[in-house]
Motif scaffolding. Structure first.
Motif, short mmCIF file in Angstrom:
data_model
loop_
_atom_site.label_atom_id
_atom_site.label_comp_id
_atom_site.label_asym_id
_atom_site.label_seq_id
_atom_site.Cartn_x
_atom_site.Cartn_y
_atom_site.Cartn_z
N ALA A 104 19.37 4.37 11.38
CA ALA A 104 20.05 3.30 10.66
C ALA A 104 19.17 2.78 9.53
O ALA A 104 19.65 2.55 8.40
N ALA A 105 17.89 2.57 9.81
CA ALA A 105 16.96 2.11 8.78
C ALA A 105 16.85 3.14 7.66
O ALA A 105 16.76 2.80 6.47
N TYR A 106 16.87 4.42 8.03
CA TYR A 106 16.83 5.50 7.05
C TYR A 106 18.05 5.42 6.12
O TYR A 106 17.92 5.52 4.89
N LEU A 107 19.24 5.21 6.71
CA LEU A 107 20.46 5.12 5.90
C LEU A 107 20.42 3.90 4.98
O LEU A 107 20.87 3.96 3.83
N VAL A 108 19.90 2.79 5.48
CA VAL A 108 19.80 1.59 4.65
C VAL A 108 18.88 1.86 3.46
O VAL A 108 19.20 1.51 2.32
N ALA A 109 17.75 2.50 3.72
CA ALA A 109 16.82 2.81 2.64
C ALA A 109 17.46 3.73 1.60
O ALA A 109 17.33 3.53 0.39
N MET A 110 18.20 4.74 2.07
CA MET A 110 18.82 5.69 1.16
C MET A 110 19.93 5.07 0.33
O MET A 110 20.29 5.58 -0.73
N ARG A 116 0.83 -1.20 0.00
CA ARG A 116 0.00 0.00 0.00
C ARG A 116 0.86 1.25 0.00
O ARG A 116 1.98 1.26 0.49
N ASP A 117 0.32 2.31 -0.57
CA ASP A 117 1.04 3.57 -0.68
C ASP A 117 1.28 4.14 0.71
O ASP A 117 0.34 4.48 1.43
N ILE A 118 2.56 4.30 1.09
CA ILE A 118 2.86 4.78 2.44
C ILE A 118 2.66 6.28 2.57
O ILE A 118 2.80 6.84 3.65
N SER A 119 2.35 6.96 1.45
CA SER A 119 2.17 8.40 1.54
C SER A 119 0.77 8.77 2.05
O SER A 119 0.49 9.93 2.29
N LEU A 120 -0.09 7.79 2.20
CA LEU A 120 -1.44 8.07 2.67
C LEU A 120 -1.44 8.14 4.20
O LEU A 120 -1.20 7.14 4.87
N ILE A 135 14.68 -0.61 -7.67
CA ILE A 135 13.64 -1.41 -7.02
C ILE A 135 12.56 -0.46 -6.51
O ILE A 135 12.84 0.45 -5.72
N LYS A 136 11.32 -0.66 -6.95
CA LYS A 136 10.22 0.24 -6.59
C LYS A 136 10.04 0.35 -5.09
O LYS A 136 9.84 1.45 -4.55
N ASN A 137 10.13 -0.77 -4.38
CA ASN A 137 9.90 -0.74 -2.94
C ASN A 137 10.95 0.08 -2.20
O ASN A 137 10.70 0.58 -1.10
N VAL A 138 12.14 0.20 -2.78
CA VAL A 138 13.20 1.00 -2.15
C VAL A 138 12.78 2.47 -2.08
O VAL A 138 12.98 3.14 -1.07
N ALA A 139 12.18 2.96 -3.15
CA ALA A 139 11.72 4.35 -3.16
C ALA A 139 10.67 4.58 -2.08
O ALA A 139 10.64 5.63 -1.43
N GLU A 140 9.80 3.59 -1.87
CA GLU A 140 8.77 3.71 -0.83
C GLU A 140 9.40 3.73 0.56
O GLU A 140 8.98 4.48 1.44
N ALA A 165 12.61 -7.69 3.23
CA ALA A 165 11.46 -8.16 2.46
C ALA A 165 10.62 -7.00 1.94
O ALA A 165 10.20 -6.98 0.78
N LEU A 166 10.39 -5.99 2.80
CA LEU A 166 9.56 -4.86 2.38
C LEU A 166 10.26 -3.98 1.35
O LEU A 166 9.60 -3.28 0.58
N MET A 167 11.59 -3.99 1.34
CA MET A 167 12.32 -3.19 0.36
C MET A 167 12.49 -3.93 -0.96
O MET A 167 13.09 -3.40 -1.90
N GLY A 168 11.97 -5.17 -1.05
CA GLY A 168 11.97 -5.88 -2.32
C GLY A 168 13.21 -6.69 -2.61
O GLY A 168 13.44 -7.09 -3.76
N TYR A 169 14.02 -6.95 -1.59
CA TYR A 169 15.21 -7.78 -1.79
C TYR A 169 14.86 -9.24 -1.48
O TYR A 169 14.23 -9.53 -0.46
N ALA A 170 15.32 -10.15 -2.34
CA ALA A 170 15.02 -11.57 -2.14
C ALA A 170 16.14 -12.30 -1.42
O ALA A 170 15.89 -13.31 -0.76
N ARG A 171 17.37 -11.80 -1.52
CA ARG A 171 18.51 -12.49 -0.94
C ARG A 171 19.23 -11.61 0.07
O ARG A 171 19.45 -10.42 -0.16
N TRP A 172 19.58 -12.22 1.21
CA TRP A 172 20.29 -11.50 2.27
C TRP A 172 21.64 -10.97 1.77
O TRP A 172 22.04 -9.86 2.13
N GLU A 173 22.33 -11.75 0.94
CA GLU A 173 23.63 -11.32 0.43
C GLU A 173 23.50 -10.01 -0.35
O GLU A 173 24.37 -9.14 -0.26
#
Length: 283
Positions: free
Chosen positions: A87-93, A2-6, A99-104, A34-42
């Motif tokens: 830390a989560a903010y830096l990972v996202a950036m 779902r759109d997180i901007s709502l 990957i579309k989920n990364v932008a979200e 998982a939420l950022m759309g990555y399938a592999r931990w590596e």
């Protein structure tokens, strides 16, 4: 997703948010992956490691905001991290922008980080009631915290000044390789990190920083362009046709970046001198 901007809907990133008994919030890296759309931990470890490096470059203790942990499963425990909000903010950036989920995730954590900053400012603007023992204690704790921050800031400033004195001769040595555009030839960077030009080109192609073939061979991929400059030069071939050659040069920020990505282990003095160069060109 779902759109997180709502604002009237709960974000999926809110649903995986966890809170410790002391009120500190965190996100586990496995769930965030998982939420950022990555399938592999590596693959996900790439933005995690970049984020940790960013925190260290900001004089932050990465171990405290990237708290190592283990995900308990039915089998063997798996490596994990408890990520503080920043830390989560830096990972996202540092995630893959393709990957579309990364932008979200970037949008979500940018908003949450800003909200926390505004909230902190608002809290600091509130004066405790000094007519009560609790208010006096709160004010004393606030003074103590401020004093500790001032002491820590002064200590960092002294350390930086001492390091600058040590690095100054090394910086001058590095700057002899720099041309009038403020960039380095790839061959010069190879000398700085104890490699050769041909080997460095091969390493950068192998680790996916430089394009491996075609007309743009040995030029950086777009996502790494902020560390490089590329100059196009037109020429006439022997058969009379026009061609274009490309010359890649390295920005100051690219020296340490290349050292890490090419897998070249350089002496520690390379890091400190390169960092000093970066600081000089940022100011």
């Amino acid at each position: 997703m779902r759109d997180i901007s709502l604002p009237d809907e709960e974000s999926p990133f809110d649903r995986i948010r966890r809170v410790r008994p002391d009120g500190a919030e965190f996100w586990t890296a496995r769930e965030l992956m998982a939420l950022m759309g990555y399938a592999r931990w590596e693959n996900f470890m790439t933005p995690v490691e970049r984020a940790m490096k960013t925190a260290e470059n900001q004089n932050m203790n990465a171990d405290t905001i990237f708290l190592r942990s283990q995900e308990k499963t039915g089998g063997r425990p798996r490596e994990d991290f408890e990520l503080a909000r920043y830390a989560a903010y830096l990972v996202a950036m540092n995630g893959d922008p393709n990957i579309k989920n990364v932008a979200e995730a970037q949008h979500y954590f940018a908003i949450r980080t800003r909200e926390a900053e505004v909230g902190t400012v608002a809290d600091r603007g509130t004066v405790p009631d000094l007519s009560t023992p609790a208010g006096v204690l709160a004010m004393a704790e606030r003074f103590t915290q401020t004093a500790r921050q001032l002491v820590a800031t002064a200590a960092r400033a002294d350390a930086a000044e001492q390091q600058l004195a040590v690095d100054a001769p090394k910086v001058e040595a590095y700057e002899q390789f720099m041309d009038s555009t403020g960039t380095y030839a790839v061959g010069s960077v190879a000398k700085m990190i104890g490699s050769s030009q041909n080997k460095l080109y091969a390493d950068l192609r192998a680790c996916g920083v430089f394009i491996a073939g075609g007309a743009m061979r040995n030029t950086p991929y777009q996502r790494y362009m902020h560390h490089f400059t590329v100059k196009a030069t037109s020429y006439t071939r022997s058969d009379g046709t026009e061609g274009t050659s490309y010359t890649t040069r390295v920005r100051p920020s690219g020296v340490d970046f290349i050292r890490q990505r090419a897998g070249t282990i350089a002496p520690s003095r390379v890091n400190s001198a390169a960092d000093s160069i970066n600081e000089r060109h940022h100011h």
